[in-house]
Structures are given as structure tokens and as C-alpha cells.
Design a protein around this motif. Structure first.
Motif, mmCIF file in Angstrom:
data_model
loop_
_atom_site.group_PDB
_atom_site.id
_atom_site.type_symbol
_atom_site.label_atom_id
_atom_site.label_comp_id
_atom_site.label_asym_id
_atom_site.label_seq_id
_atom_site.Cartn_x
_atom_site.Cartn_y
_atom_site.Cartn_z
ATOM 1 N N LEU A 187 -3.511 -7.262 1.141
ATOM 2 C CA LEU A 187 -3.565 -6.205 2.159
ATOM 3 C C LEU A 187 -4.168 -6.803 3.421
ATOM 4 N N LYS A 201 -7.974 -11.429 -9.330
ATOM 5 C CA LYS A 201 -9.290 -10.819 -9.564
ATOM 6 C C LYS A 201 -9.662 -10.902 -11.035
ATOM 7 N N LYS A 229 -18.628 -10.239 5.478
ATOM 8 C CA LYS A 229 -18.769 -11.014 4.239
ATOM 9 C C LYS A 229 -18.870 -12.521 4.461
ATOM 10 N N VAL A 280 -13.014 -12.912 -6.962
ATOM 11 C CA VAL A 280 -11.747 -12.709 -6.252
ATOM 12 C C VAL A 280 -11.346 -13.992 -5.526
ATOM 13 N N GLU A 325 -11.588 -3.996 7.134
ATOM 14 C CA GLU A 325 -12.247 -3.550 5.903
ATOM 15 C C GLU A 325 -13.432 -2.642 6.228
ATOM 16 N N LYS A 341 -11.712 -4.285 -13.484
ATOM 17 C CA LYS A 341 -10.729 -4.104 -12.399
ATOM 18 C C LYS A 341 -9.437 -3.528 -12.942
ATOM 19 N N GLU A 348 -11.379 -1.675 -4.023
ATOM 20 C CA GLU A 348 -12.185 -1.630 -5.249
ATOM 21 C C GLU A 348 -13.132 -0.454 -5.220
ATOM 22 N N GLU A 376 -2.720 -9.270 -7.501
ATOM 23 C CA GLU A 376 -2.567 -8.157 -6.567
ATOM 24 C C GLU A 376 -1.892 -8.577 -5.275
ATOM 25 N N GLU A 377 -1.152 -7.629 -4.731
ATOM 26 C CA GLU A 377 -0.526 -7.781 -3.418
ATOM 27 C C GLU A 377 -1.616 -7.921 -2.344
#
Ligand code: AMP
Ligand code: GLY
Length: 439
Positions: free
Chosen positions: A205, A161, A235, A171, A209, A119, A304, A202-203
Motif C-alpha cells: 500500500l 509479515k 518510524k 515485516v 501512514e 497477523k 494492522e 501482502e499487497e
């Protein structure tokens, strides 16, 4: 850079059979195997395959990770094409090993596969090449990480991650500072072994999706790609996107709300800079890139890269693709992805996953599956054939896949099979709302 679409190549112009070796054993590979076998010239071998896949090809007694057995078989049998399904062997360099034997391989070399395999490598690539994505920072020790988390100014939940491959479980979205530090400590201490000795913070979002697949052929200065229809996976285990994360409970595509200008934006903001970046960095492309995308209020952002087809997205894409898959993959493997028309069915496809009792934490194997005569295609993932019939042998067991003129009709076909209990077993889990939000 103009997107190039493949035209017919010479693979099927020969008089002899087309010998293809497919690596993998899951639902994705069953869907690929069925599609490859729809060309009667294809002589299919699969390593290791499954009982269901054995109905469309010869299963070999070794797996995709067994490099030694694979290279031996390939040297002896000289297949016309090798197609690599899963990411792990790609990240281990199986495509490099097999290419060295002079065999066309659909599957990226190891250096490119790190776009999924690391990553931090991927985030560095995205940032350097202006691929629109979330702010992130990589850490490898708890002191620095805890201090970054304490001063975090990029919103909650903080996304953590694991750097390496973690079977889709790497994650975590941490809602509080304490949870973020605890998760970081756990990751760095080796929750996923060496795969989590480095962690990307990570920020978060927010938005819708989607899964975007492109076939990509990059070698030196030359580059071509073609985009497949965007799909949407689901998911979470339960309807309404509740419950634990899974590998994916169902998908459909294309997405009705995505207008041509939205696809164009995906191309401009994500695909073009990625392909240009691969050229600049000398990363050979010889396979599929699957972009996990969040459509945010500020436009599409890349979550990703995957260097393989998605599962269950493949089950959807294979329904939509009206091309000979062997030619298409061969043209990528031989760096001859050519301009032409890529034929896509002008409707919608869907795949709804039937999962085992206890999935994803503790899938219960062994139940006998009652299969009547479903209208949808059955794509097997975790099944085994026994004298008593098909039995549950994994978490995601079977996908019900079909295509129809629109999403409504496609959903109805699956729901009708479910209502009539065309495929079922005690404790089977299924989401009946795949695609519902998009209507
Ligand atoms: P990944 O393996 O990076 O795709 O992450 C797995 C899942 O975590 C994604 O499918 C998203 O649902 C979620 N995720 C990953 N990154 C972010 C992010 N920056 N913000 C919100 N959700 C994320
Ligand atoms: N369906 C998501 C994936 O294959 O990663």
C-alpha cells in the motif's frame, strides 16, 4: 452504532485512595503513569516500572510477564484497576487471569489480543468483516509460498509479515521475487521462532501512514467506543524518512491535513466494521485498539491492529487528553464507557524521541545524560538512575513532549530545547523533522 463518549464514573467519588496497578516499563508507561498520577487520589503501583516511573509510583520487583507473582500481588492487594501497557502479556492472557480474580482490568482478553498477536487471524477478521485492507494470503510452507511469489500479481514490493509477535521487526518489504522467496525461507525456518512459522504475504500500500487509537468497550450485544485524535509516528531513524526502521522516533497529533470528513471515513471504513465484527465474533473489547492505517488513493486501509497504546503515540495522546485517565480507563475496564464529552486539548502535541548511539541495531548503554531545565516534559523510556545521574539504558532513551496551540509552536518548543542542549549525551540520535512534512 453511535460512538459513545465516557462521562464521570464513580471511581473517584469514593473517599479512599484509588489503587492502580500499571504493567510495563517503557516510555508509554511513563507517560501513562504521569497522567494517572495527575489525579492526587491515585496510589500507583507499577510492575516492573523503571527508575523514572519510581518517581510517580511504587515499583514492584516483578515484570508484566510474571503471571504467578502478579496474580499473587493482585489477590493480596486488591487494586481498584489494573492497566496493562504492553501487548505480550495480553496475548499470553494476563487480562483473563486477573479478571478471574474479580479485579477491573484495562486490557483485552487473550482471544481479542490475537488481533495483534496473529497477523493471519487479524487479516481473516478484517476480510470477513469488510474492514478495508490490503489483499493478502497466509502460507506455512516454502513450496506453496515460492509458487505464490513467482505468480504474484499484486505489485511490488511484496510485503512479508511474520504471523506472531516479533517485537516490531516482523515485516519485510521485498523488492524482488528472489528477495521475497529468500525472506520467506528465512521466516519459515524460524527467524522469529514460532512467530514466523506462518507468514502473511501482502499487497503493498502507498500513501500517508497514521495511528488511530480508540477506547473500546464490547461485551455481548453492547458496544461503545470513542476515537482519540489521529497521530503520526516517524518510524525511520533518519530525517526525511531515511535509514532503518525503528520503534518510532517521534510523533505528533492531531494531523492538520485530516479534515473532519477524513476522520468520518476512518470511522466508517475501519472503526465501525471492527467494532461490529467484534460483537459478531463474540470478542470482548476492554481496552484500546490502535489501528495502523495507510491513507491510500483509494481511501484508508488498515495495515494492522495493535491491542495496546502506541509508543511514542501515547506520549502525544496523554498531552492532548484533558480527562482524568483513571476514570476513563476504569469505565472501559468495567464495561461502562458512557456517552458524554471527551475533553481534548484544542491544539497540537508532539513527542520527539532521543535515541542511543547505535540504535536500533546496537544501542550503546552507559552514557551519562546531561539534563538541564528543558521546557518540554521528559518522558523516560530507556534510562537508569545512578549516583552519577541518569544514564542511557536502552535504545529509545527519552522523549521530549509538549503541547501548544499548533504544530509549528509545538515543534519550536522541542527544537528550542534541542538547540540549547537541554538534554543530551555523546552520540545521541534525534530527528529534528518530526511533524515538518505536515506543515
Ligand atoms: P505492521 O507491523 O503491519 O504495522 O508493519 C510495520 C510497517 O510496515 C508499517 O508501519 C508500514 O510502514 C509497513 N507496512 C506494513 N504493511 C504494509 C503494506 N501492505 N504496504 C506497505 N507498507 C506496509
Ligand atoms: N509507534 C508504533 C507502535 O507503537 O507500534
Amino acid at each position: 452504532m453511535t460512538p459513545l463518549i465516557p462521562a464521570a464514573h464513580q471511581l473517584n467519588r469514593r473517599d479512599t485512595a484509588v489503587k492502580i496497578l500499571l504493567l510495563g516499563s517503557g516510555g508509554r508507561e511513563h507517560a501513562l503513569a504521569l497522567k494517572l498520577k495527575s489525579n492526587p487520589k491515585v496510589e500507583l503501583y507499577v510492575a516492573p516500572g523503571s527508575d523514572a516511573i519510581a518517581e510517580c509510583g511504587v515499583c514492584l520487583p516483578f515484570g508484566a510477564e510474571d503471571g504467578k507473582a502478579l496474580t499473587k500481588w493482585v489477590s493480596k492487594n486488591s487494586p481498584d484497576l489494573v492497566v496493562v501497557g504492553p501487548e505480550a502479556p495480553l496475548v499470553c492472557g494476563i487480562a483473563d487471569d486477573l479478571t478471574r480474580l474479580g479485579v477491573p482490568v484495562f486490557g483485552h482478553p487473550r482471544a481479542t489480543s490475537l488481533l495483534e498477536g496473529s497477523k493471519s487471524f487479524a487479516k481473516d477478521f478484517m476480510t470477513r468483516h469488510n474492514v478495508s485492507c490490503a489483499f493478502s494470503i497466509t502460507v506455512d510452507n516454502i513450496e506453496e509460498g515460492a509458487s505464490l511469489i513467482s505468480g504474484w500479481r499484486h505489485g511490488y514490493p511484496i510485503v512479508l509479515k511474520a504471523d506472531g509477535l516479533a517485537a516490531g521487526k516482523g515485516v519485510t518489504l521485498a523488492q524482488t521475487e528472489a528477495e521475497a522467496i529468500e525472506t520467506l525461507r528465512d521466516f519459515l525456518a524460524g527467524r522469529f521462532g514460532d512467530a514466523s512459522r506462518k507468514v502473511v504475504l501482502e499487497e503493498p500500500l502507498f500513501g500517508m501512514e497514521l495511528s488511530l487509537h480508540i477506547l473500546v468497550d464490547v461485551r455481548g450485544e453492547s458496544a461503545s467506543y470513542c476515537m482519540l485524535p489521529a497521530c503520526q509516528d516517524h518510524k525511520r531513524l533518519f530525517e526525511n524518512d531515511k535509514g532503518p526502521n525503528t520503534g518510532g522516533m517521534g510523533a505528533f497529533g492531531p494531523i492538520p491535513s485530516l479534515r473532519p470528513e477524513d476522520m468520518e471515513r476512518l470511522r466508517k471504513d475501519l472503526v465501525e466494521p471492527t467494532v461490529a465484527g467484534m460483537q459478531k465474533d463474540g470478542l470482548e473489547g476492554r481496552g484500546v485498539l490502535f489501528f495502523g492505517v495507510m491513507l491510500t488513493a483509494d481511501g484508508p486501509k488498515l495495515l494492522e491492529y495493535n491491542v495496546r497504546f502506541g509508543d511514542p503515540e501515547t506520549q502525544v495522546l496523554m498531552q492532548l487528553l484533558d480527562e482524568d485517565l483513571s476514570e476513563l480507563l476504569y469505565s472501559v475496564a468495567t464495561h461502562k464507557l458512557k456517552p458524554g464529552e471527551l475533553k481534548i486539548f484544542p491544539g497540537t502535541a508532539i513527542c520527539v524521541v532521543l535515541a542511543a548511539k547505535g540504535y536500533p541495531d546496537d544501542p550503546q548503554k552507559g552514557a551519562v545524560i546531561d539534563i538541564k531545565s528543558p521546557a518540554c516534559s521528559l518522558i523516560h523510556a530507556g534510562t537508569v538512575k545512578t549516583p552519577d545521574g541518569w544514564k542511557v539504558n536502552g535504545g529509545r532513551v527519552i522523549g521530549l513532549a509538549t503541547r501548544a496551540s499548533d504544530l509549528n509552536e509545538a515543534r519550536s518548543a522541542v527544537l528550542s530545547d534541542l538547540d540549547q542542549k537541554q538534554v543530551c549525551w555523546p552520540g545521541m540520535q534525534v530527528r529534528r523533522d518530526i511533524g515538518l512534512k505536515a506543515l
